[in-house]
Structures are given as C-alpha cells and as structure tokens.
Design a protein around this motif. Structure first.
Motif, PDB file in Angstrom:
ATOM      1  N   THR A   2      -5.057  -0.324  70.794  1.00  0.00           N
ATOM      2  CA  THR A   2      -4.354   0.727  70.073  1.00  0.00           C
ATOM      3  C   THR A   2      -4.203   0.356  68.601  1.00  0.00           C
ATOM      4  OG1 THR A   2      -2.167  -0.230  70.455  1.00  0.00           O
ATOM      5  CG2 THR A   2      -3.050   1.228  72.168  1.00  0.00           C
ATOM      6  N   ALA A   3      -3.865   1.381  67.785  1.00  0.00           N
ATOM      7  CA  ALA A   3      -3.658   1.138  66.362  1.00  0.00           C
ATOM      8  C   ALA A   3      -2.524   0.145  66.135  1.00  0.00           C
ATOM      9  CB  ALA A   3      -3.369   2.464  65.662  1.00  0.00           C
ATOM     10  N   LYS A   4      -1.490   0.237  66.954  1.00  0.00           N
ATOM     11  CA  LYS A   4      -0.359  -0.684  66.822  1.00  0.00           C
ATOM     12  C   LYS A   4      -0.791  -2.110  67.123  1.00  0.00           C
ATOM     13  CE  LYS A   4       4.321  -1.582  68.530  1.00  0.00           C
ATOM     14  NZ  LYS A   4       5.395  -1.132  69.457  1.00  0.00           N
ATOM     15  N   ASN A   5      -1.580  -2.301  68.181  1.00  0.00           N
ATOM     16  CA  ASN A   5      -2.060  -3.638  68.535  1.00  0.00           C
ATOM     17  C   ASN A   5      -2.977  -4.197  67.461  1.00  0.00           C
ATOM     18  OD1 ASN A   5      -0.634  -3.669  70.928  1.00  0.00           O
ATOM     19  ND2 ASN A   5      -2.352  -2.934  72.164  1.00  0.00           N
ATOM     20  N   THR A   6      -3.827  -3.326  66.894  1.00  0.00           N
ATOM     21  CA  THR A   6      -4.719  -3.767  65.829  1.00  0.00           C
ATOM     22  C   THR A   6      -3.917  -4.255  64.636  1.00  0.00           C
ATOM     23  OG1 THR A   6      -6.490  -2.257  66.492  1.00  0.00           O
ATOM     24  CG2 THR A   6      -6.517  -3.035  64.214  1.00  0.00           C
ATOM     25  N   ARG A   7      -2.896  -3.487  64.245  1.00  0.00           N
ATOM     26  CA  ARG A   7      -2.067  -3.886  63.106  1.00  0.00           C
ATOM     27  C   ARG A   7      -1.329  -5.196  63.393  1.00  0.00           C
ATOM     28  NH1 ARG A   7      -0.145  -1.556  58.526  1.00  0.00           N
ATOM     29  NH2 ARG A   7      -1.217   0.405  58.993  1.00  0.00           N
ATOM     30  N   GLN A   8      -0.831  -5.362  64.618  1.00  0.00           N
ATOM     31  CA  GLN A   8      -0.134  -6.596  64.963  1.00  0.00           C
ATOM     32  C   GLN A   8      -1.080  -7.796  64.901  1.00  0.00           C
ATOM     33  OE1 GLN A   8       1.454  -5.584  68.827  1.00  0.00           O
ATOM     34  NE2 GLN A   8       3.399  -4.827  67.972  1.00  0.00           N
ATOM     35  N   LEU A  10      -3.839  -8.019  63.116  1.00  0.00           N
ATOM     36  CA  LEU A  10      -4.167  -8.248  61.712  1.00  0.00           C
ATOM     37  C   LEU A  10      -3.033  -8.971  60.993  1.00  0.00           C
ATOM     38  CD1 LEU A  10      -5.793  -4.800  60.846  1.00  0.00           C
ATOM     39  CD2 LEU A  10      -6.964  -7.012  60.859  1.00  0.00           C
ATOM     40  N   THR A  11      -1.803  -8.605  61.308  1.00  0.00           N
ATOM     41  CA  THR A  11      -0.649  -9.252  60.684  1.00  0.00           C
ATOM     42  C   THR A  11      -0.587 -10.723  61.048  1.00  0.00           C
ATOM     43  OG1 THR A  11       0.589  -7.169  60.701  1.00  0.00           O
ATOM     44  CG2 THR A  11       1.863  -9.200  60.482  1.00  0.00           C
ATOM     45  N   ARG A  12      -0.847 -11.048  62.308  1.00  0.00           N
ATOM     46  CA  ARG A  12      -0.870 -12.465  62.717  1.00  0.00           C
ATOM     47  C   ARG A  12      -1.983 -13.218  62.008  1.00  0.00           C
ATOM     48  NH1 ARG A  12       0.128 -10.296  67.876  1.00  0.00           N
ATOM     49  NH2 ARG A  12      -2.073 -10.560  68.442  1.00  0.00           N
ATOM     50  N   ALA A  13      -3.148 -12.598  61.911  1.00  0.00           N
ATOM     51  CA  ALA A  13      -4.278 -13.235  61.227  1.00  0.00           C
ATOM     52  C   ALA A  13      -3.949 -13.478  59.761  1.00  0.00           C
ATOM     53  CB  ALA A  13      -5.521 -12.366  61.354  1.00  0.00           C
ATOM     54  N   LEU A  14      -3.246 -12.528  59.127  1.00  0.00           N
ATOM     55  CA  LEU A  14      -2.840 -12.693  57.731  1.00  0.00           C
ATOM     56  C   LEU A  14      -1.863 -13.851  57.593  1.00  0.00           C
ATOM     57  CD1 LEU A  14      -2.544 -11.698  54.764  1.00  0.00           C
ATOM     58  CD2 LEU A  14      -0.859 -10.059  55.597  1.00  0.00           C
ATOM     59  N   GLN A  15      -0.872 -13.894  58.454  1.00  0.00           N
ATOM     60  CA  GLN A  15       0.149 -14.939  58.369  1.00  0.00           C
ATOM     61  C   GLN A  15      -0.413 -16.326  58.631  1.00  0.00           C
ATOM     62  OE1 GLN A  15       2.830 -13.354  61.308  1.00  0.00           O
ATOM     63  NE2 GLN A  15       3.928 -12.049  59.837  1.00  0.00           N
ATOM     64  N   GLU A  16      -1.380 -16.420  59.543  1.00  0.00           N
ATOM     65  CA  GLU A  16      -1.927 -17.708  59.951  1.00  0.00           C
ATOM     66  C   GLU A  16      -3.214 -18.077  59.214  1.00  0.00           C
ATOM     67  OE1 GLU A  16      -2.410 -17.303  64.142  1.00  0.00           O
ATOM     68  OE2 GLU A  16      -0.261 -16.928  64.493  1.00  0.00           O
ATOM     69  N   GLY A  37      -4.585  -8.607  53.091  1.00  0.00           N
ATOM     70  CA  GLY A  37      -3.680  -7.506  52.789  1.00  0.00           C
ATOM     71  C   GLY A  37      -3.812  -6.404  53.819  1.00  0.00           C
ATOM     72  N   ILE A  38      -2.701  -5.740  54.111  1.00  0.00           N
ATOM     73  CA  ILE A  38      -2.687  -4.625  55.072  1.00  0.00           C
ATOM     74  C   ILE A  38      -1.852  -3.502  54.480  1.00  0.00           C
ATOM     75  CG2 ILE A  38      -2.197  -3.905  57.440  1.00  0.00           C
ATOM     76  CD1 ILE A  38      -2.078  -6.921  58.172  1.00  0.00           C
ATOM     77  N   GLY A  39      -2.458  -2.333  54.338  1.00  0.00           N
ATOM     78  CA  GLY A  39      -1.745  -1.170  53.835  1.00  0.00           C
ATOM     79  C   GLY A  39      -1.582  -0.124  54.914  1.00  0.00           C
ATOM     80  N   PRO A  40      -1.103   1.045  54.565  1.00  0.00           N
ATOM     81  CA  PRO A  40      -0.922   2.109  55.555  1.00  0.00           C
ATOM     82  C   PRO A  40      -2.221   2.577  56.191  1.00  0.00           C
ATOM     83  CG  PRO A  40       0.297   2.595  53.536  1.00  0.00           C
ATOM     84  CD  PRO A  40      -0.596   1.436  53.239  1.00  0.00           C
TER      85      PRO A  40
END
Length: 199
Positions: A2-8, A10-16, A37-40
């Motif tokens: 899902t879009a939510k899972n993809t964003r989550q 991506l956020t972990r990949a950005l942080q790590e 970076g992750i935008g809307p």
C-alpha cells in the motif's frame, strides 16, 4: 504494497541511510540509490549507477514506485564507493512539495535538468534549463545530445511530469560542453494561457 507501507519503508530507509532499489511504472529496470527526501507526491533519491558510482539525484512519483526493497549486496556497493573515493553528496535544497516546486528549486541549483513524462512518451525525456514555471506548465530551454541549445523555450504540462533528474553525469557533461544557455527568445503569452487552460 500500500501507499502507506511504501512511505513507511521509504522513511526507514531515509533514517537508516539504507541502499534501496525499486521498479517504476512506465519504465523498465531497477533504480538503485539512497532515499534523501520524501514529499507529498515525490521522493528524492541519491542515485547509484550500474557502474557503482554516485550519479546525481532523481525525483520519482511515489505512486509509480513498485517492488521497493533493500538493494542486494550493499556491503560490496558501499565498499566499492569508498575505495573509489566517492563521497556521499550533500543533499540539495530541493523542495519536494510538487513537480513545480522541484523544477523551480532544482532549476536554480543546476544549470541542466532532465524531465520525464513517461505516461505520454515512455521512451523520451527532455533536458534543458528551467526558464519559468507558471500556469500549469514548465518552460524549458532544451539542450540537444550535441550540447547545442535551442533558441526558443518549449512549454510542457506539469501534470504529465513523472520524474525529474539533476546533477547526474550526462546532464553535467551537456552543461560542460554546451556552456550556459543563450538568452531565451520568449514566446507570446497567449500560447501559454492556451496550454494551461487546455490542461
């Protein structure tokens, strides 16, 4: 996914700062790199080429990302980058709120930007300087594969933009050979309004 899972993810990949890869809608092959970076609507990737070198930045629509996963053999990739003296590039101050914001901010930082409209023309891309962004279109002064600049800007609808690249080896080479763009021959504003209204 899902879009939510993809964003989550991506956020972990950005942080790590984890090396990732994914497929894109409309295009073949894997994209490899680090999420910076992750935008809307768009994400920004510090890209790693198949030749195992940093290769600029790419902004991709989140909705076009498929098969997002950690890249294989990250230890090898990172060791090769280090031994080659490749330094992780500083993330540019590119606003990721929309395609127009990306084009405006990237256009100020980089002399040459690549714009893809894969939904309309999957095999084509447009490379050039950003002249202006207004009324639902981006005006670009294109540079050809011979590094020759077009005299007159071309308008492209922002709604068709699926990917924006800058700072890569090819864009840099064109800018080096072509030099700065000549003063653009601006079109009349009537066609601009027609292009925007018909979008």
């Amino acid at each position: 996914m899902t879009a939510k899972n993809t964003r989550q993810q991506l956020t972990r990949a950005l942080q790590e700062r984890r090396l990732m890869r994914f497929h894109r809608r409309f295009e073949d092959g894997w994209v490899n790199g680090y999420v910076v970076g992750i935008g809307p609507v768009f994400l920004m990737l510090c890209e790693v080429s198949d030749h195992v070198r940093f290769n600029g930045f790419g902004c991709y629509r989140l909705g076009d990302v498929k098969n997002l996963q950690p890249a294989p053999y990250p230890e090898f990739i990172e060791a090769a980058l280090e031994k080659r003296g490749e330094v992780f590039p500083e993330t540019p101050a590119v606003a990721l709120n929309s395609a127009s914001d990306i084009l405006v901010t990237a256009g100020r930082l980089y002399g040459v930007v690549t714009v893809h409209a894969a939904a309309d023309t999957p095999e084509a891309c447009h490379i050039g300087a950003i002249v202006s962004v207004e009324g639902g279109v981006v005006w670009m002064q294109d540079i050809g594969p011979d590094a020759a600049w077009e005299a007159q800007p071309t308008a492209r609808r922002l709604a068709t933009v699926t990917r924006i690249d800058f700072g890569g080896g090819y864009e840099t080479a064109l800018a080096l050979v072509g030099g700065p763009p000549p003063e653009p021959v601006l079109r009349e504003r009537a066609p601009l309004r027609l292009v925007a209204d018909n979008g």
